[in-house]
Design a protein around this motif. Structure first.
Motif, PDB file in Angstrom:
ATOM      1  N   ARG A 280       0.431   0.570  -9.954  1.00 54.99           N
ATOM      2  CA  ARG A 280       1.765   1.028  -9.561  1.00 54.99           C
ATOM      3  C   ARG A 280       2.328   2.000 -10.598  1.00 54.99           C
ATOM      4  O   ARG A 280       2.939   3.010 -10.258  1.00 54.99           O
ATOM      5  CB  ARG A 280       2.730  -0.141  -9.415  1.00 54.99           C
ATOM      6  N   PHE A 281       2.138   1.666 -11.861  1.00 52.19           N
ATOM      7  CA  PHE A 281       2.625   2.533 -12.934  1.00 52.19           C
ATOM      8  C   PHE A 281       1.928   3.878 -12.868  1.00 52.19           C
ATOM      9  O   PHE A 281       2.569   4.931 -12.982  1.00 52.19           O
ATOM     10  CB  PHE A 281       2.397   1.860 -14.287  1.00 52.19           C
ATOM     11  N   TRP A 282       0.625   3.877 -12.656  1.00 51.17           N
ATOM     12  CA  TRP A 282      -0.126   5.119 -12.539  1.00 51.17           C
ATOM     13  C   TRP A 282       0.372   5.934 -11.353  1.00 51.17           C
ATOM     14  O   TRP A 282       0.563   7.142 -11.461  1.00 51.17           O
ATOM     15  CB  TRP A 282      -1.616   4.810 -12.403  1.00 51.17           C
ATOM     16  N   GLU A 283       0.607   5.267 -10.205  1.00 47.98           N
ATOM     17  CA  GLU A 283       1.113   5.971  -9.024  1.00 47.98           C
ATOM     18  C   GLU A 283       2.480   6.604  -9.315  1.00 47.98           C
ATOM     19  O   GLU A 283       2.762   7.723  -8.887  1.00 47.98           O
ATOM     20  CB  GLU A 283       1.212   5.022  -7.832  1.00 47.98           C
ATOM     21  N   PHE A 284       3.314   5.893 -10.055  1.00 50.55           N
ATOM     22  CA  PHE A 284       4.625   6.412 -10.443  1.00 50.55           C
ATOM     23  C   PHE A 284       4.463   7.673 -11.288  1.00 50.55           C
ATOM     24  O   PHE A 284       5.108   8.693 -11.046  1.00 50.55           O
ATOM     25  CB  PHE A 284       5.400   5.343 -11.223  1.00 50.55           C
ATOM     26  N   ILE A 285       3.587   7.622 -12.263  1.00 50.81           N
ATOM     27  CA  ILE A 285       3.339   8.779 -13.125  1.00 50.81           C
ATOM     28  C   ILE A 285       2.826   9.952 -12.302  1.00 50.81           C
ATOM     29  O   ILE A 285       3.303  11.083 -12.444  1.00 50.81           O
ATOM     30  CB  ILE A 285       2.324   8.433 -14.246  1.00 50.81           C
ATOM     31  N   MET A 286       1.872   9.696 -11.427  1.00 51.82           N
ATOM     32  CA  MET A 286       1.290  10.770 -10.619  1.00 51.82           C
ATOM     33  C   MET A 286       2.344  11.390  -9.701  1.00 51.82           C
ATOM     34  O   MET A 286       2.354  12.600  -9.508  1.00 51.82           O
ATOM     35  CB  MET A 286       0.094  10.261  -9.810  1.00 51.82           C
ATOM     36  N   GLU A 287       3.234  10.593  -9.159  1.00 45.98           N
ATOM     37  CA  GLU A 287       4.293  11.121  -8.290  1.00 45.98           C
ATOM     38  C   GLU A 287       5.229  12.017  -9.090  1.00 45.98           C
ATOM     39  O   GLU A 287       5.627  13.082  -8.626  1.00 45.98           O
ATOM     40  CB  GLU A 287       5.065   9.967  -7.646  1.00 45.98           C
TER      41      GLU A 287
ATOM     42  N   ASP B 258       0.853  -1.180   0.000  1.00 49.69           N
ATOM     43  CA  ASP B 258       0.000   0.000   0.000  1.00 49.69           C
ATOM     44  C   ASP B 258       0.889   1.231   0.000  1.00 49.69           C
ATOM     45  O   ASP B 258       1.289   1.716   1.038  1.00 49.69           O
ATOM     46  CB  ASP B 258      -0.908  -0.022   1.222  1.00 49.69           C
ATOM     47  N   THR B 259       1.220   1.719  -1.194  1.00 52.45           N
ATOM     48  CA  THR B 259       2.129   2.858  -1.309  1.00 52.45           C
ATOM     49  C   THR B 259       1.408   4.195  -1.303  1.00 52.45           C
ATOM     50  O   THR B 259       2.036   5.226  -1.281  1.00 52.45           O
ATOM     51  CB  THR B 259       2.960   2.754  -2.602  1.00 52.45           C
ATOM     52  N   THR B 260       0.073   4.154  -1.324  1.00 47.86           N
ATOM     53  CA  THR B 260      -0.667   5.407  -1.393  1.00 47.86           C
ATOM     54  C   THR B 260      -1.342   5.768  -0.091  1.00 47.86           C
ATOM     55  O   THR B 260      -1.904   6.834   0.025  1.00 47.86           O
ATOM     56  CB  THR B 260      -1.758   5.321  -2.477  1.00 47.86           C
ATOM     57  N   GLY B 261      -1.343   4.859   0.868  1.00 48.76           N
ATOM     58  CA  GLY B 261      -2.057   5.093   2.106  1.00 48.76           C
ATOM     59  C   GLY B 261      -3.537   4.801   1.970  1.00 48.76           C
ATOM     60  O   GLY B 261      -4.314   5.048   2.870  1.00 48.76           O
ATOM     61  N   SER B 262      -3.954   4.236   0.835  1.00 45.64           N
ATOM     62  CA  SER B 262      -5.357   3.902   0.643  1.00 45.64           C
ATOM     63  C   SER B 262      -5.670   2.602   1.376  1.00 45.64           C
ATOM     64  O   SER B 262      -4.787   1.826   1.675  1.00 45.64           O
ATOM     65  CB  SER B 262      -5.675   3.770  -0.850  1.00 45.64           C
ATOM     66  N   PRO B 263      -6.945   2.339   1.649  1.00 39.65           N
ATOM     67  CA  PRO B 263      -7.317   1.179   2.432  1.00 39.65           C
ATOM     68  C   PRO B 263      -6.982  -0.170   1.802  1.00 39.65           C
ATOM     69  O   PRO B 263      -6.874  -1.138   2.511  1.00 39.65           O
ATOM     70  CB  PRO B 263      -8.834   1.330   2.594  1.00 39.65           C
ATOM     71  N   GLY B 264      -6.829  -0.278   0.517  1.00 38.26           N
ATOM     72  CA  GLY B 264      -6.481  -1.571  -0.064  1.00 38.26           C
ATOM     73  C   GLY B 264      -6.917  -1.701  -1.504  1.00 38.26           C
ATOM     74  O   GLY B 264      -7.329  -0.741  -2.142  1.00 38.26           O
TER      75      GLY B 264
ATOM     76  N   LYS C 171       2.568  22.214 -13.300  1.00 42.31           N
ATOM     77  CA  LYS C 171       1.463  23.036 -13.779  1.00 42.31           C
ATOM     78  C   LYS C 171       1.392  22.936 -15.300  1.00 42.31           C
ATOM     79  O   LYS C 171       2.381  22.649 -15.963  1.00 42.31           O
ATOM     80  CB  LYS C 171       1.682  24.478 -13.344  1.00 42.31           C
ATOM     81  N   PRO C 172       0.203  23.179 -15.865  1.00 48.43           N
ATOM     82  CA  PRO C 172       0.092  23.160 -17.317  1.00 48.43           C
ATOM     83  C   PRO C 172       1.136  24.086 -17.952  1.00 48.43           C
ATOM     84  O   PRO C 172       1.363  25.200 -17.497  1.00 48.43           O
ATOM     85  CB  PRO C 172      -1.327  23.672 -17.590  1.00 48.43           C
ATOM     86  N   GLY C 173       1.787  23.604 -18.960  1.00 49.35           N
ATOM     87  CA  GLY C 173       2.833  24.373 -19.644  1.00 49.35           C
ATOM     88  C   GLY C 173       4.225  24.095 -19.128  1.00 49.35           C
ATOM     89  O   GLY C 173       5.211  24.399 -19.802  1.00 49.35           O
ATOM     90  N   ASP C 174       4.351  23.547 -17.903  1.00 48.81           N
ATOM     91  CA  ASP C 174       5.665  23.179 -17.378  1.00 48.81           C
ATOM     92  C   ASP C 174       6.215  22.000 -18.160  1.00 48.81           C
ATOM     93  O   ASP C 174       5.461  21.170 -18.655  1.00 48.81           O
ATOM     94  CB  ASP C 174       5.589  22.763 -15.901  1.00 48.81           C
ATOM     95  N   ARG C 175       7.546  21.941 -18.256  1.00 47.91           N
ATOM     96  CA  ARG C 175       8.175  20.803 -18.927  1.00 47.91           C
ATOM     97  C   ARG C 175       8.039  19.573 -18.047  1.00 47.91           C
ATOM     98  O   ARG C 175       8.083  19.657 -16.834  1.00 47.91           O
ATOM     99  CB  ARG C 175       9.659  21.067 -19.161  1.00 47.91           C
ATOM    100  N   GLN C 176       7.917  18.437 -18.701  1.00 45.26           N
ATOM    101  CA  GLN C 176       7.883  17.180 -17.950  1.00 45.26           C
ATOM    102  C   GLN C 176       9.250  16.913 -17.368  1.00 45.26           C
ATOM    103  O   GLN C 176      10.254  17.272 -17.949  1.00 45.26           O
ATOM    104  CB  GLN C 176       7.460  16.027 -18.849  1.00 45.26           C
ATOM    105  N   LYS C 177       9.256  16.259 -16.235  1.00 49.26           N
ATOM    106  CA  LYS C 177      10.514  15.929 -15.572  1.00 49.26           C
ATOM    107  C   LYS C 177      11.106  14.671 -16.139  1.00 49.26           C
ATOM    108  O   LYS C 177      10.508  13.830 -16.648  1.00 49.26           O
ATOM    109  CB  LYS C 177      10.283  15.745 -14.077  1.00 49.26           C
TER     110      LYS C 177
END
Length: 132
Positions: free
Chosen positions: A113-120, A71-77, A126-132
């Motif tokens: 997990r992949f989605w969580e990685f992307i969100m992190e 549980d890497t997000t702190g969500s219940p499961g 912000k919109p217009g910022d370069r991707q990291k």
């Protein structure tokens, strides 16, 4: 279920042979075999390596919980990812995760997990910022 059984179960869920897992863990397949047969108990550092490599928790390996999911997000499961569910139901995003709803639980876990990685990675962007 014993520690050894749980180690074997997680290895098999990931589709790895003993030799492949041993190499990934940096131990011999004889050592891994001893852990899986409960002939040997891992020290705390090795237990942590098992949990990380097998994408689970030490609590699961030790039998303190029956849920092997980290549980890497702190969500219940499992099944309680409302933000993820909303994201994949968006037609612009859903194509990327189109197989999610029909995927086996193991694959769903990988996709979350992949989605969580992307969100992190996108946190604070912000919109217009370069991707990291």
């Amino acid at each position: 279920m014993t520690l050894g059984n749980r180690l074997r179960e997680r290895r098999e869920k990931l589709g790895k042979t003993q030799l492949e897992a041993a190499r990934g863990l940096g131990i011999s397949n004889v050592q891994l075999s001893r852990y899986e047969s409960d002939d040997r108990k891992p020290d705390p550092d090795m237990l942590a390596r098992f949990a990380e490599f097998y994408r689970t928790t030490t609590d699961y390996l030790l039998g303190r919980t029956d849920s092997p999911v980290m549980d890497t997000t702190g969500s219940p499961g499992i099944g309680e990812y409302p933000a993820f569910e909303e994201f994949i139901n968006n037609p612009e995003h859903g194509v990327f995760f189109k197989d999610y709803l029909n995927a086996p639980e193991e694959r769903k876990e990988e996709m979350r997990r992949f989605w969580e990685f992307i969100m992190e990675k996108e946190k604070g962007r912000k919109p217009g910022d370069r991707q990291k």
